[in-house]
Design an enzyme around this catalytic site. Structure first.
Site, PDB file in Angstrom:
ATOM      1  N   PHE A 188       0.818  -1.142  -0.003  1.00 23.74           N
ATOM      2  CA  PHE A 188       0.005   0.110   0.134  1.00 23.74           C
ATOM      3  C   PHE A 188       0.746   1.199   0.033  1.00 23.74           C
ATOM      4  CE2 PHE A 188      -2.441  -3.166   2.232  1.00 23.74           C
ATOM      5  CZ  PHE A 188      -3.608  -2.944   1.991  1.00 23.74           C
ATOM      6  N   ASP A 189       0.489   2.354  -0.563  1.00 26.11           N
ATOM      7  CA  ASP A 189       0.882   3.624  -0.313  1.00 26.11           C
ATOM      8  C   ASP A 189       0.188   4.166   0.641  1.00 26.11           C
ATOM      9  OD1 ASP A 189       2.154   6.084  -0.992  1.00 26.11           O
ATOM     10  OD2 ASP A 189       0.134   6.876  -2.094  1.00 26.11           O
ATOM     11  N   GLY A 190       1.057   5.165   1.490  1.00 29.62           N
ATOM     12  CA  GLY A 190       0.304   5.853   2.673  1.00 29.62           C
ATOM     13  C   GLY A 190      -0.757   7.042   2.180  1.00 29.62           C
ATOM     14  N   PHE A 201      -1.409  -0.736  -4.177  1.00 33.14           N
ATOM     15  CA  PHE A 201      -2.584   0.212  -4.382  1.00 33.14           C
ATOM     16  C   PHE A 201      -1.687   1.612  -3.972  1.00 33.14           C
ATOM     17  CE2 PHE A 201      -4.291  -3.830  -2.713  1.00 33.14           C
ATOM     18  CZ  PHE A 201      -5.761  -3.596  -3.445  1.00 33.14           C
TER      19      PHE A 201
END
Length: 299
Positions: free
Chosen positions: A157-159, A269
């Site tokens: 995941f991106d943050g 993502f």
């Protein structure tokens, strides 16, 4: 039951390669599309971008055969009539998918809460935008279907604007890196608000919590452009949420693709298409989350 197990909804075009029939729909219209699907309903569809991901999700259920940890729901704009080809293909490929909504051309995102889905994956960007606008976790699968060889499901995941809100990204976009860094340093002990995929990560964490980390069927990673000192707020936010992230990569703006390859991500993502393209260059399945200030500025 949906509160205990992870529920992922997926569109038929994300699950299977429907490029040929979709081209007929685009060029010849709905009637020609329906006729084509019915005429070919006994022809098995090839896997789409999300197929390997779905297979890995369903394989998790082999750990507790009597107590499924994951359920996959089909949300399709096909009609029930043309949907026969979809279910025939599901059966052929041995996918344990039994629940579906066929909406005959209408965006199916409204059924996400009824099924209790924690995530909606689609090949239709407009459906994803509508789902996100309604407050549901959703992403557009834009590349695939390469899968890592491991049996373990690895999700990256991106943050900001994905797991977290875009409150900090907003400062970065409008005031620059120095203002962003100062804000994150000043607010290091103030947890970030949740982003669109926080609930999905939480559902993954519930499954992980049933296993020792070294034998968990799921491994997660945060892959963010942040760097020190902006890392501290992220770490403290996850701690406040009581959610485990197995790996955290603070890249300080470096391209993400090579790191996702090293992690062995089955899917990544991100809210920025450039990072999704970087993942694609390294044969990583990526999903775009069109949420937050970065995407608003493009419309």
């Amino acid at each position: 039951m949906s509160k205990q197990k992870l529920v992922v909804a997926i569109s038929s075009r994300a699950l299977f390669n429907l490029d040929e029939s979709h081209a007929i729909f685009e060029t010849q219209g709905k009637e020609a599309f329906c006729r084509y699907q019915i005429e070919h309903e006994n022809e098995v569809l090839e896997p789409g971008f999300g197929f390997q991901l779905v297979k890995k999700f369903l394989d998790i259920n082999k750990v507790f055969p009597g107590e499924p940890l994951v359920e996959i729901i089909l949300l399709s704009q096909n009609s029930a009539d043309t949907g026969l080809r979809i279910f025939n293909s599901i059966h052929h490929h041995g996918l344990a998918i039994t629940r579906a909504a066929f909406t005959s051309g209408v965006s199916p995102y409204g059924y996400i809460p009824a099924f209790g889905a924690h995530l909606f994956l689609s090949a239709n960007g407009e459906d994803v935008k509508k789902a996100l606008a309604a407050g549901f976790a959703a992403a557009t699968i834009v590349s695939g279907p390469v899968s890592n060889a491991s049996d373990q499901l690895r999700i990256a995941f991106d943050g900001d604007a994905v797991l977290f809100s875009d409150e900090s990204e907003l400062i970065y976009q409008r005031q620059g890196l120095a203002a962003f860094a100062a804000n994150e340093r000043d607010d290091a002990h103030k947890p970030l608000a949740g982003g669109p995929l926080k609930g999905f990560l939480s559902a993954l964490h519930r499954i992980q919590s049933r296993f020792e980390p070294d034998v968990s069927p799921i491994r997660t990673a945060l892959v963010t452009a942040r760097a020190a000192p902006a890392h501290e707020r992220v770490v403290r936010t996850l701690r406040a949420w009581d959610i485990r992230i197995d790996e955290a990569l603070f890249l300080g703006g470096m391209p993400k693709g090579a790191f996702l390859k090293a992690f062995g991500a089955d899917i990544f993502f991100d809210d920025q298409t450039g990072h999704c393209e970087s993942a694609q260059m390294h044969q990583i399945t990526s999903a775009h989350v069109p949420h937050g200030i970065t995407n608003q500025s493009k419309t």
